[in-house]
Design a protein around this motif. Structure first.
Motif, mmCIF file in Angstrom:
data_model
loop_
_atom_site.group_PDB
_atom_site.id
_atom_site.type_symbol
_atom_site.label_atom_id
_atom_site.label_comp_id
_atom_site.label_asym_id
_atom_site.label_seq_id
_atom_site.Cartn_x
_atom_site.Cartn_y
_atom_site.Cartn_z
ATOM 1 N N GLU A 71 -10.060 51.180 66.324
ATOM 2 C CA GLU A 71 -11.468 51.485 66.613
ATOM 3 C C GLU A 71 -11.638 51.947 68.068
ATOM 4 N N GLN A 72 -10.921 51.275 68.965
ATOM 5 C CA GLN A 72 -11.021 51.614 70.396
ATOM 6 C C GLN A 72 -10.209 52.862 70.765
ATOM 7 N N GLY A 73 -9.448 53.385 69.815
ATOM 8 C CA GLY A 73 -8.659 54.585 70.100
ATOM 9 C C GLY A 73 -7.368 54.309 70.849
ATOM 10 N N VAL A 78 -11.276 50.714 58.856
ATOM 11 C CA VAL A 78 -11.328 51.626 60.018
ATOM 12 C C VAL A 78 -10.555 52.915 59.760
ATOM 13 N N LYS A 125 -11.001 56.660 61.868
ATOM 14 C CA LYS A 125 -10.908 56.301 63.285
ATOM 15 C C LYS A 125 -9.533 56.584 63.907
ATOM 16 N N LYS A 170 -12.017 61.089 53.888
ATOM 17 C CA LYS A 170 -13.098 60.204 54.285
ATOM 18 C C LYS A 170 -14.179 60.270 53.207
#
Lengths: 519, 100
Positions: free
Chosen positions: A117-119, A136, A141, A512
């Motif tokens: 999520e934070q990359g 995620v 993501k 997605k």
């Protein structure tokens, strides 16, 4: 480009020699150049390879931005090491652009979902995706699509250098100070180390993480000190009581028992059910229960099993203890009984995933399988199976050895209830193809049995044995009659995961899902 | 039938649906949540609307939390919530009429 299971594979994925799936034995006879690790020499004799912390070990192994690290998931939901390591690499060391190459990703690796999520984690290659990580990844993501490989596809990709592991962090129940390590002999045993053994041979660096340090030599070693850079001792590597979750249970549900009984009848009706037959079963309720009914047929015929393969539960260990099974070739233990059994029974052997299922070596054990009994989320009219995406299009499953055993075995039986809640298991077209229909032979449901028309020989066997069967179209109609015909899922263009066939060709993609708005 | 007071029917168990109704003066307002939304959301809504129509309910806030219920269950839960809302006695249930 359309592949052999009728799935459209985007052209941008077909680069660097990647091809679309073209049938189960398409790669037979082709050559592969094996990858090799860049390995640091340890010439000077040392007192031990111990590091005080995971961070110290990671630094010694040159952990860096953009690297790939791997771990095994023999502890399933009770795994601690993968989360510990990810936390050190991402939070303590501040590394970025990391790829994980795991045997599975589930609830025990939930922290990885946050890093995605934070990359910070940008790539994931795995044989299963469950829980928050599935959500995620499905939300798109990851910077690059996740790559889903079977248990045989993973060692194939590692050997071919399609995934190159910089550092393997391997949870081991016991290790000596030099890294001779095992899945047993410690305070938190998990049994077979089959999922992790090959990583140590192909990773540039290997770190053994254990909670039980023993005197050298710790033999017979599953991970050998010659492949190990560092050894780290932590308080606990995992919780073995959480290996056996609801996916690995012996059922008392009468519907599942009825299906299991029918699977055993189908098995007994084929010519492969003879002395010295070989067998594997999954750990879904009905699959696991087949062991129980198979025993009666074996005793009645006076035959024994030459070997049982793959993930191992107490049920098959008990059959071995009664003299009905020659060998157990074990990649993963599903309960405490099996964990104890592997260290006590001389013919219960640990094998790695390449020996088990890799389609690019010179013949894995799956190629010797007579029968495999497997579960499914969905099966379609072409007998294609989905075990990875839910009916909402979200990643929530694990191919594991499903495609490998289905392709290698002489008779692959899928056992599944016709409906689960309002979901039709038998449908027009599966959401995602994870096992191609040309590998699937028989479908056993609570409403009837269907045989793949490609297997007229098996249809004849069932007819001779007086086992009633129907067409798969009949089962689909029955399912839709009960729950209604589902609306097709609606997708966006973005590919969030690539499902590789076991031979490395592309079987399907997961896109997605479009947010659903009820007008 | 009229939605007179808040009422609830059904559970959040798998294969069931929980239907709650409340009076409203702004006509009919239906919200649906479902574990099988992508594949069956439209059918669930159609079943709920058809059932409300059959009961001649023209105003109220209806909330359906569906856990994969089949159509028959959905209909029964909607009917039950509406009848609880107007405290219909057993004798007052229109068997063979709106309820069949």
């Amino acid at each position: 480009m359309l592949n052999a299971v009728g799935r459209e594979i985007p052209a941008e994925l077909l680069v660097d020699g990647k091809e679309v799936y073209q049938g189960k034995f398409y790669m037979d006879g082709k050559y592969v150049k094996k990858d090799s690790p860049r390995s640091r020499r340890a010439v000077t004799p040392v007192a031990d390879k111990l590091c005080a912390t995971i961070r110290e070990a990671a630094e010694k192994c040159g952990a860096h931005d953009g690297m790939t690290f791997s771990f095994h998931t023999e502890f399933r939901d009770g795994d601690y090491v993968s989360g510990m390591v990810a936390k050190v690499l991402i939070e303590e060391m501040g590394l970025k652009d990391i790829t994980v190459a795991a045997t599975s990703l589930g609830t025990a690796q939930g922290i990885i979902a946050q890093y995605i999520e934070q990359g910070r984690i940008v790539g994931a290659q795995t044989s299963g995706v469950r829980g928050p990580i599935g959500e995620v990844i499905s939300a798109g993501k990851l910077a690059t699509p996740a790559i889903i490989r079977s248990h045989g596809g993973r060692p194939r990709a590692i050997e071919a250098g399609e995934v190159h592991i910089d550092i393997a962090f391997l949870a081991c129940a016991s290790s000596d100070p030099f890294g001779n390590a095992r899945g047993v002999g410690g305070k938190n045993n998990f049994g077979s180390m089959g999922f992790g053994m090959q990583d140590a041979q192909y990773a540039d660096h290997t770190v053994v993480v254990t909670d039980t340090l023993v005197e050298a030599p710790n033999v017979p070693a599953s991970i050998r000190a010659i492949d190990v850079d560092c050894v780290v001792v932590v308080d606990d590597i995992g919780d073995a009581t959480r290996i056996s979750t609801k996916e690995a249970r012996m059922t008392d549900n009468p519907r599942e028992l009825m299906m299991a009984e029918n699977v055993a009848r189908v098995i007994a009706a084929t010519p492969y059910f003879a002395d010295g037959f070989t067998f594997q079963t999954g750990v879904g309720g009905p699959s696991l229960a087949v062991n129980r009914f198979l025993e009666d047929h074996m005793v009645e015929r006076g035959i024994t099993m030459r070997f049982a393969l793959g993930g191992t539960s107490s049920a098959i260990c008990r059959l071995q203890d009664r003299g009905l099974v020659g060998h157990i070739l074990d990649t993963q233990d599903f309960d405490q009984g099996a964990i104890d059994h592997i260290s006590t029974h001389p013919d219960h052997h640990e094998i790695d995933l390449s020996e088990y299922a890799n389609p690019a070596n010179k013949g894995a054990y799956v190629n010797q399988l007579d029968f495999v009994v497997l579960a499914a989320l969905e099966v379609d009219l072409h007998f294609n199976v989905n075990v990875i995406t839910g009916s909402d299009g979200i990643l929530r499953g694990a191919p594991g050895g499903h495609p490998d055993t289905a392709a290698g075995s002489k008779c692959c039986i899928i056992v599944t209830p016709l409906t689960r809640g309002r979901m039709a298991t038998v449908c027009d077209s599966v959401v995602t193809v994870t096992t191609p229909g040309d590998c699937v032979d028989v479908l056993v449901t609570d409403y009837g049995i269907a045989v793949n028309p490609l297997r007229q020989d098996l249809i004849d066997c069932l007819d001779r044995a007086g086992i009633p069967h129907v067409t798969i179209e009949w089962l689909r109609d029955k399912a839709y009659g009960l729950v209604g015909t589902p609306d097709p899922l609606e997708w966006e263009d973005q590919v969030v995961a690539v499902v590789e066939a076991r031979d490395g060709t592309i079987l399907d993609v997961v896109r997605k899902i479009k947010p659903f708005v009820l007008s | 039938m009229k939605i007179i007071k808040p009422a609830l029917a059904g559970t959040l168990e798998s294969s069931d649906a929980q239907v709650s109704v409340e009076p409203s003066t702004d006509g009919l307002e239906v919200s649906i949540e479902s574990s099988v939304m992508n594949q069956y959301g439209r059918q669930i809504k159609a079943t709920v609307m058809e059932t409300l129509g059959r009961l001649d309910v023209t105003s109220g806030r209806i909330t359906v939390i569906d856990k994969g219920a089949l159509d028959g269950t959905l209909k029964a839960r909607v009917e039950c919530a509406v009848m609880r809302s107007e405290s219909t006695s057993e004798a007052g249930i229109p068997w063979g009429g709106a309820i069949r």
